[in-house]
Write an enzyme that holds these catalytic residues in place. Structure first.
Site, PDB file in Angstrom:
ATOM      1  N   HIS A 123      15.499  44.283  56.154  1.00 24.48           N
ATOM      2  CA  HIS A 123      16.836  44.637  56.620  1.00 24.48           C
ATOM      3  C   HIS A 123      16.818  45.882  57.509  1.00 24.48           C
ATOM      4  O   HIS A 123      17.556  45.991  58.468  1.00 24.48           O
ATOM      5  CB  HIS A 123      17.752  44.857  55.422  1.00 24.48           C
ATOM      6  CG  HIS A 123      19.190  44.942  55.780  1.00 24.48           C
ATOM      7  ND1 HIS A 123      19.867  43.895  56.368  1.00 24.48           N
ATOM      8  CD2 HIS A 123      20.110  45.952  55.650  1.00 24.48           C
ATOM      9  CE1 HIS A 123      21.126  44.247  56.567  1.00 24.48           C
ATOM     10  NE2 HIS A 123      21.295  45.483  56.152  1.00 24.48           N
ATOM     11  N   SER A 161      24.003  45.702  60.155  1.00 30.67           N
ATOM     12  CA  SER A 161      24.463  45.155  58.874  1.00 30.67           C
ATOM     13  C   SER A 161      25.968  44.909  58.925  1.00 30.67           C
ATOM     14  O   SER A 161      26.436  44.087  59.708  1.00 30.67           O
ATOM     15  CB  SER A 161      24.061  46.110  57.741  1.00 30.67           C
ATOM     16  OG  SER A 161      24.210  45.497  56.490  1.00 30.67           O
ATOM     17  N   ASP A 205      14.542  39.519  56.167  1.00 35.03           N
ATOM     18  CA  ASP A 205      15.635  40.345  55.642  1.00 35.03           C
ATOM     19  C   ASP A 205      15.711  40.232  54.121  1.00 35.03           C
ATOM     20  O   ASP A 205      15.725  39.139  53.567  1.00 35.03           O
ATOM     21  CB  ASP A 205      16.965  39.911  56.261  1.00 35.03           C
ATOM     22  CG  ASP A 205      18.049  40.959  56.115  1.00 35.03           C
ATOM     23  OD1 ASP A 205      18.222  41.470  54.997  1.00 35.03           O
ATOM     24  OD2 ASP A 205      18.725  41.275  57.112  1.00 35.03           O
TER      25      ASP A 205
END
Length: 802
Positions: free
Chosen positions: A777, A670, A743
């Site tokens: 994610h 991330s 995601d």
């Protein structure tokens, strides 16, 4: 129909390819696989009296088949339209119970075949436990009787769990308020088959509004119809014998709160118009209080569509917000109203005002407090005592006050006034206990309240329990954890007996629960005895190292060396650094460490720890502070500080003599992926890097990202300088880019990695892109995680080790 999913990757014999090729799922080498393929210990839940334990078992990973289900993505939700529950739920697959002072785990009888359990909730009297079970066609409501360890089904698969937890216990311990699918529910529309009746049109009124880049928004009229369909429920009262009585006709119920005395139910419903740019929690809503028989008492709040919001993390909407029942009163609502119109830019003496409103709401609400900063939290105690806190992000300040909710004229007493990021000064959190209404209130004994603190210091972590006198505002230390070779977490305290529920772990000892009596020296009673599933790394060297950045900022990281590594011979090994940047407003806070070398070593896909078994040195959770003091924002000097952090980390480990500094790799997930791409672009410190599920073009998140509150048009140079995509022509270092195909995180759309890879490929940079099918994610499917570890291992062997 279930489909076999094939992973499409870029691969040839030389690992990097010019075009795409098919590749089946791979598994990592044995030393990594032995750590990754383990059996997860159960999660523990105890009743409020600490008499009974519920052990909740789940699979270590999901499977691709779990992810390969029908899914609707609407207004921020991801829903399985067949089962009517979130498609991202991680299910419990078995339940056991036992007495806290017992030794035998009792298998719960009567569970459904192949249980898919979620939404677990203890009854107010701790004698029963509700849970939902997801079948192939829907969600059922079940109840577990603790005394008999017997589970029983209460409803058919008609529960509507699309908005999360679908039921609430009533205080009588016999009745549950349940959201059920409407009996006349219409079928969902198929956007691929049902032709639109017109174009998609959105309007801008001319007012400024700075919204983040939210995923899974409504896109058209069909989405609107389907969204209304999936969140519409009928409310039933279901008794423990399975009898169901309709309480409220179908509506878009989004929140149900029962008053402490059980005489009132506050229901919130979502209304139109919907929005295509913000999630459902910013849609119009209406909140009405009913009595327990269903009679409408009062509409207590109406909220319009909130597309237009001021800029800044401290921005809130106008009107009543944070509306909830006061925990220490039978039926009194508390709520907050912004005095600055919700706009941080407005200069006012007080930001928020707090009100109380007693049922049946025949009188007017009464103001009982104002906060100079944005309201954060309140812990109710009794008629004369409550703990109120406020905060302000721009300064990182937080204040805690002792207030008298019955006497607004009494000046609040400041308990703490501190930098929220200054962990060394953190006084801890006030303890709460259940009251006669089964609600949590401030734990008070005479004039004393109690706080449990994490206990971070410059010399290590030493959790503590303090007694706080509400008259003198003075603290008395009751207990400090003495461990230097273990980590002790203090979870809750029974003040009268001195019994404390704790969790203790070490580098090689799995976290387990104990009772400690702080009035009796060395009194420690074990509750659980979970074994270490990672025996192969129990002898690796692990320590927290501290070092300084060139500007004097203190940094730290957890350093791992392979088992048996000879610190006297100091063989030069390759180094892996895993990190995630964090923003601060002062150097002192940025230099503080919350790492504890005695924390259990738990390898998981979100770190490089696996590779300590393959002859690598690993610096995990390396500190990467980005500091902006005074009027300077952290991101004004993002890249230079990022490089300085990396340089300091490499210098520190190199000074110990353990590494070949020409063989250093960096990785992150991330924002850590964003960090990795920037480091490879703007420095020559690394041989390669691994970036997972990142955002690389900040013009695609133009109204702020991470902790950046300014928009692109205010500081285009900041956005452009920080964007690896904008600097792709400078990238010459090998990078492995990984992203989940689905995601669901704001700003990190899969498109970010796809476009960045295209730029790198077009400009001749050595890059490899791996898109993990069906993943969001965070990655959850076993097939994908094991393949990810294989990819990383192959990449590091080629570009770092060899």
């Amino acid at each position: 129909m279930k489909l076999k999913v094939t992973l499409f990757l870029l691969l040839n014999v030389g690992f990097f390819a010019i075009a795409q090729e098919n590749l089946t799922y791979q598994k990592p080498s044995k030393s990594i696989l032995d750590l990754a393929d383990y059996e997860r210990a159960p999660t523990v839940s105890m009743d409020t009296k600490n008499e009974n334990i519920l052990l909740m078992y789940r699979n270590t990973y999901k499977t691709l088949d779990d992810l390969n289900q029908e899914e609707l993505r609407l207004a921020g939700l991801r829903i399985n339209p067949i089962t009517n529950i979130s498609s991202t739920v991680t299910y419990t697959t078995n339940l056991k119970v036992r007495k806290v002072n017992g030794t035998n785990d009792i298998q719960v009888a009567g569970l459904p075949a192949n249980p898919k359990i979620s939404n677990i909730a203890w009854s107010p009297n701790d004698k029963k436990i509700l849970f939902s079970h997801t079948t192939a066609t829907g969600v059922e409501l079940w109840v577990l009787d603790l005394a008999s360890a017997q589970a029983t089904k209460l409803t058919e698969a008609t529960v509507n769990a699309n908005l999360g937890n679908p039921f609430s216990w009533l205080p009588d311990n016999e009745t549950i308020l349940v959201k059920m699918l409407p009996k006349n529910r219409k079928p969902l529309l198929d956007s691929k088959k049902d032709l639109p009746t017109g174009p998609i049109i959105s309007n801008a009124s001319g007012e400024k509004s700075q919204n983040r880049t939210y995923p899974d928004m409504l896109k058209n009229k069909n989405d609107e119809v389907n969204f209304e369909n999936i969140i519409t429920s009928e409310l039933y009262k279901v008794s423990l014998n399975g009898n169901a009585v309709l309480f409220k006709e179908a509506a878009m119920f989004s929140g149900e709160r029962i008053s402490p005395d059980g005489n009132y139910i506050m229901l919130t419903t979502i209304h139109k118009p919907f929005s295509y740019v913000v999630p459902l929690y910013r849609f119009p809503s209406k909140t009405v209080v009913y009595d327990i028989r269903g009679k409408e008492i009062k509409t207590v709040n109406e909220v319009p569509l909130s597309e237009i919001m001021p800029k800044g993390f401290m921005a809130v909407r106008k009107g009543k917000r944070e509306m909830t029942w006061r925990n220490d009163k039978p039926a009194s609502l508390a709520y907050v109203v912004a005095l600055d119109e919700g706009d941080p830019a407005n200069k006012v003496e007080y930001r928020d005002e707090l009100f109380l409103w007693d049922a049946p709401f025949t009188g007017n609400p009464v103001s009982f407090a104002k906060t100079q900063q944005r309201f954060d939290n309140i812990i109710w105690g009794n008629d004369n005592i409550a703990i109120l806190s406020d905060q302000w992000y721009d300064t990182r300040n937080t204040k805690t006050y002792l207030i008298n909710p019955s006497n607004p004229a009494q000046t609040p007493k400041v308990i703490t006034d501190r930098n929220a990021q200054d962990v060394y000064s953190d006084p801890g959190n006030f303890e709460t206990k259940k009251n006669e209404y089964n609600k949590r209130v401030l734990s008070l004994e005479k004039d004393n309240a109690y706080r449990i603190g994490e206990g971070y210091t410059k010399d290590g972590q030493f959790p503590f329990i303090d007694e706080f006198n509400t008259k003198t505002l003075q603290n008395k230390r009751l207990y400090t954890s003495p461990y230097k070779d273990k980590k002790e977490d203090l979870l809750e305290i029974d003040v009268k007996s001195g019994k404390v529920l704790v969790q203790i772990q070490s580098k090689s000892e799995y976290p387990n629960y104990y009772f400690r009596n702080i009035h009796k020296k060395n009194s420690l009673t074990p509750i659980t005895a979970f074994k270490n599933p990672f025996e192969s790394i129990k002898n690796v060297s692990k320590e927290v190292i501290k070092y300084k950045r060139k500007d004097g900022v203190e940094l730290s990281g957890t350093l791992y060396l392979p088992a048996g590594y000879d610190k006297t011979k100091k063989e030069k090994l390759p180094l892996l650094i895993w990190a995630y940047p964090a923003e601060y407003k002062d150097k002192n806070s940025a230099g503080q460490s919350t790492q504890n070398s005695n924390e259990f070593t738990f390898p998981y896909y979100g770190s490089f720890v696996y590779w300590v078994t393959k002859g690598y040195v690993v610096l995990d959770d390396a500190a990467f502070p980005i500091i902006g003091e005074g009027t300077t924002e952290p991101n004004d000097n993002f890249v230079s500080q990022l490089v300085a952090n990396a340089e300091a980390a490499i210098d520190a480990v190199d000074a110990l003599g353990y590494i070949n500094r020409k063989k250093v790799a960096v990785g992150g997930h991330s924002y850590g992926a964003f960090m990795t791409a920037n480091l490879l672009t703007h420095s020559n410190l690394f041989a390669c890097g691994i970036a997972r599920s990142g955002a690389y073009n900040r013009t695609l998140t133009p109204f702020g990202f991470q902790t950046e509150q300014r928009n692109y048009w205010e500081v285009p140079e900041v956005y452009n300088t920080m964007s690896p995509f904008m600097n792709a022509d400078k990238m010459k270092t090998p990078i492995l880019l990984v992203h989940g195909e689905a995601d669901n995180n704001p700003g990190t759309f899969t498109l970010q990695t796809e476009r960045y890879f295209q730029a790198l490929k077009g400009l001749g940079a050595p890059a490899r892109m791996v898109i993990l099918p069906k993943e969001s994610h965070g990655y959850v499917a076993k097939e994908n995680i094991l393949h990810l570890l294989w990819e990383q291992d192959q990449f590091l062997e080629k570009y770092l080790k060899n």
